[in-house]
Design a protein around this motif. Structure first.
Motif, short mmCIF file in Angstrom:
data_model
loop_
_atom_site.label_atom_id
_atom_site.label_comp_id
_atom_site.label_asym_id
_atom_site.label_seq_id
_atom_site.Cartn_x
_atom_site.Cartn_y
_atom_site.Cartn_z
N PRO A 129 7.58 11.31 7.73
CA PRO A 129 7.38 10.90 6.33
C PRO A 129 5.93 10.56 5.99
CG PRO A 129 8.38 9.12 7.61
CD PRO A 129 8.32 10.31 8.51
N GLY A 130 5.08 10.36 7.04
CA GLY A 130 3.71 9.92 6.83
C GLY A 130 3.67 8.45 6.47
N PRO A 131 2.54 7.78 6.70
CA PRO A 131 1.36 8.28 7.40
C PRO A 131 1.60 8.41 8.90
CG PRO A 131 1.06 5.96 6.84
CD PRO A 131 2.36 6.38 6.25
N ASN A 176 0.82 -1.21 0.00
CA ASN A 176 0.00 0.00 0.00
C ASN A 176 0.85 1.26 0.00
OD1 ASN A 176 -2.17 -1.68 0.16
ND2 ASN A 176 -2.48 -1.41 2.35
N SER A 177 0.30 2.31 -0.57
CA SER A 177 0.98 3.61 -0.56
C SER A 177 -0.04 4.68 -0.91
CB SER A 177 2.10 3.62 -1.60
OG SER A 177 2.59 4.92 -1.80
N THR A 178 0.10 5.85 -0.30
CA THR A 178 -0.67 7.02 -0.72
C THR A 178 0.29 8.03 -1.33
OG1 THR A 178 -2.33 6.69 1.00
CG2 THR A 178 -2.19 8.89 0.05
N ARG A 179 1.19 8.57 -0.48
CA ARG A 179 2.09 9.65 -0.89
C ARG A 179 3.02 9.25 -2.03
NH1 ARG A 179 0.47 10.43 4.00
NH2 ARG A 179 0.68 8.19 4.00
N THR A 180 3.74 8.13 -1.85
CA THR A 180 4.80 7.79 -2.79
C THR A 180 4.21 7.50 -4.18
OG1 THR A 180 5.94 6.81 -0.91
CG2 THR A 180 6.83 6.32 -3.09
N HIS A 187 14.19 3.32 1.39
CA HIS A 187 13.16 4.12 0.71
C HIS A 187 13.90 5.38 0.24
CE1 HIS A 187 9.52 6.00 -0.36
NE2 HIS A 187 8.81 5.85 0.74
N ARG A 224 7.50 -0.72 -5.40
CA ARG A 224 7.45 -0.91 -3.94
C ARG A 224 7.13 -2.37 -3.69
NH1 ARG A 224 4.45 2.75 0.53
NH2 ARG A 224 6.34 3.94 0.10
N GLN A 248 12.34 8.90 -0.41
CA GLN A 248 11.89 9.55 0.82
C GLN A 248 13.06 10.26 1.51
OE1 GLN A 248 8.57 9.62 2.17
NE2 GLN A 248 9.49 11.20 3.44
N1 CP Z 1 6.08 8.14 3.18
C1 CP Z 1 5.52 7.11 2.51
O1 CP Z 1 6.22 6.24 1.97
O2 CP Z 1 4.16 7.15 2.50
P1 CP Z 1 3.24 6.11 1.69
O3 CP Z 1 3.38 4.77 2.36
O4 CP Z 1 1.84 6.68 1.78
O5 CP Z 1 3.74 6.06 0.27
#
Ligand code: CP
Length: 308
Positions: free
Chosen positions: A262-264, A54-58, A135, A107, A138
């Protein structure tokens, strides 16, 4: 030119590579301020974003970076794909590459998966996070964002707080900050800090206040419960009590340090809302810079020399 064909980890980059990525990101950051936030530099390039985790930002950041460079983009998520029918990683990627893809952003939950793939395919690979290993983009966007706040990182002091054991962000940050000449302190409970991490050239501090007292920047990391097979601290409440960064802790330092994540975020665990949303927090600047930094990485790996 970068010294590498793939971006598998910060470990492989030279300080010169990192400087070139930052300089190129500066140019793309200017492009992103324009009414038309696009350049046609990669109009002849197709990029596949292959996400097995899963990922949102990346994922969104890479997709935006690719589209803003004019590339054609295809997205693949393991859920809903033929991976559930038993297809191997190499078969999945070779099939995607057969559709004439030039670059792969990947990823994967397995540490080393991008290295493995790099030995089997010709396209450039960008590691978007592999297991608990690295990562790299990041760390690049983190260091780029730190530099905007405190200037040249040589001699600056960065404290990384939290679940270092399971964090690919921590390892990439350590490699990157070391290469840029920053001093790095690692803070957290002993159960979340790998043994012998001092060998990477960092200091370890188990007292949060002492770890923050002399730093310029605090990078707060998420507690990765999904990667912990057995409990490594008693309760989240107790973790927050000893290692959660809140505004009262920041105010007690007597000077404004830069707060990053770095989130989340697990709000109320590693970082309180009043700290995450404070003036000292640059969390959304990190996200904004992520697009320019990823544009720079993709552009440089594509072998292009001039920004159109
Ligand atoms: N910082 C980061 O990798 O966030 P995601 O898991 O949402 O991609």
């Amino acid at each position: 030119m970068l010294s590498v064909k793939h971006l598998l980890g910060i470990r492989d980059l030279t300080p010169g590579d990192i400087g070139l990525i930052f300089k190129t990101a500066d140019n793309f950051k200017q492009v992103l301020q324009r009414p038309i936030k696009k350049v046609p530099s990669l109009r002849d390039t197709t990029v596949a974003n292959i996400f097995f985790e899963n990922s949102t930002r990346t994922r969104l950041s890479f997709e935006l970076a690719e589209k803003r460079l004019g590339a054609d983009v295809v997205n693949f998520s393991a859920s809903g794909s033929s991976v559930s029918k038993g297809e191997t990683l190499i078969d999945t990627v070779k099939n995607i590459l057969a559709m004439k893809v030039d670059m792969v952003v990947m990823r994967h939950a397995a540490s080393g998966a991008p290295w493995f793939l790099a030995n089997h395919i010709n396209a450039s690979i960008i590691n978007a996070g592999d297991g608990t290993n690295e990562h790299p983009t990041q760390a690049l966007l983190d260091a780029y964002s730190m530099r905007e706040q405190v200037g040249d990182l040589k001699g600056k002091h960065v404290t990384i707080v939290g679940d270092i054991m399971h964090s690919r962000v921590a390892l990439s940050n350590i490699y990157c900050l070391n290469k840029l000449g920053a001093k790095v302190t690692i803070a957290g409970p002993p159960t979340l800090i790998p043994k012998h991490i001092e060998l990477l050239g960092v200091e370890v501090q188990h007292n949060l206040k002492k770890a923050l007292e002399n730093c310029d920047v605090a990078n707060i990391l998420r507690i990765q419960l999904e990667r912990q097979n057995k409990p490594l601290f008693s309760t989240l409440r107790e973790y927050a009590l000893h290692y959660g960064v809140d505004k009262a802790m920041l105010d007690s330092l007597g000077r404004d340090i830069v707060v990053m994540h770095p989130g989340p975020i697990n709000r109320g665990v590693e970082l309180s809302s009043d700290a995450a949303d404070s003036k000292q927090s640059i969390i959304l600047d990190q996200v904004e810079n992520g697009v320019a930094v990823r544009m720079a990485v993709i552009y440089l790996l594509s072998g292009k020399r001039e920004i159109e």
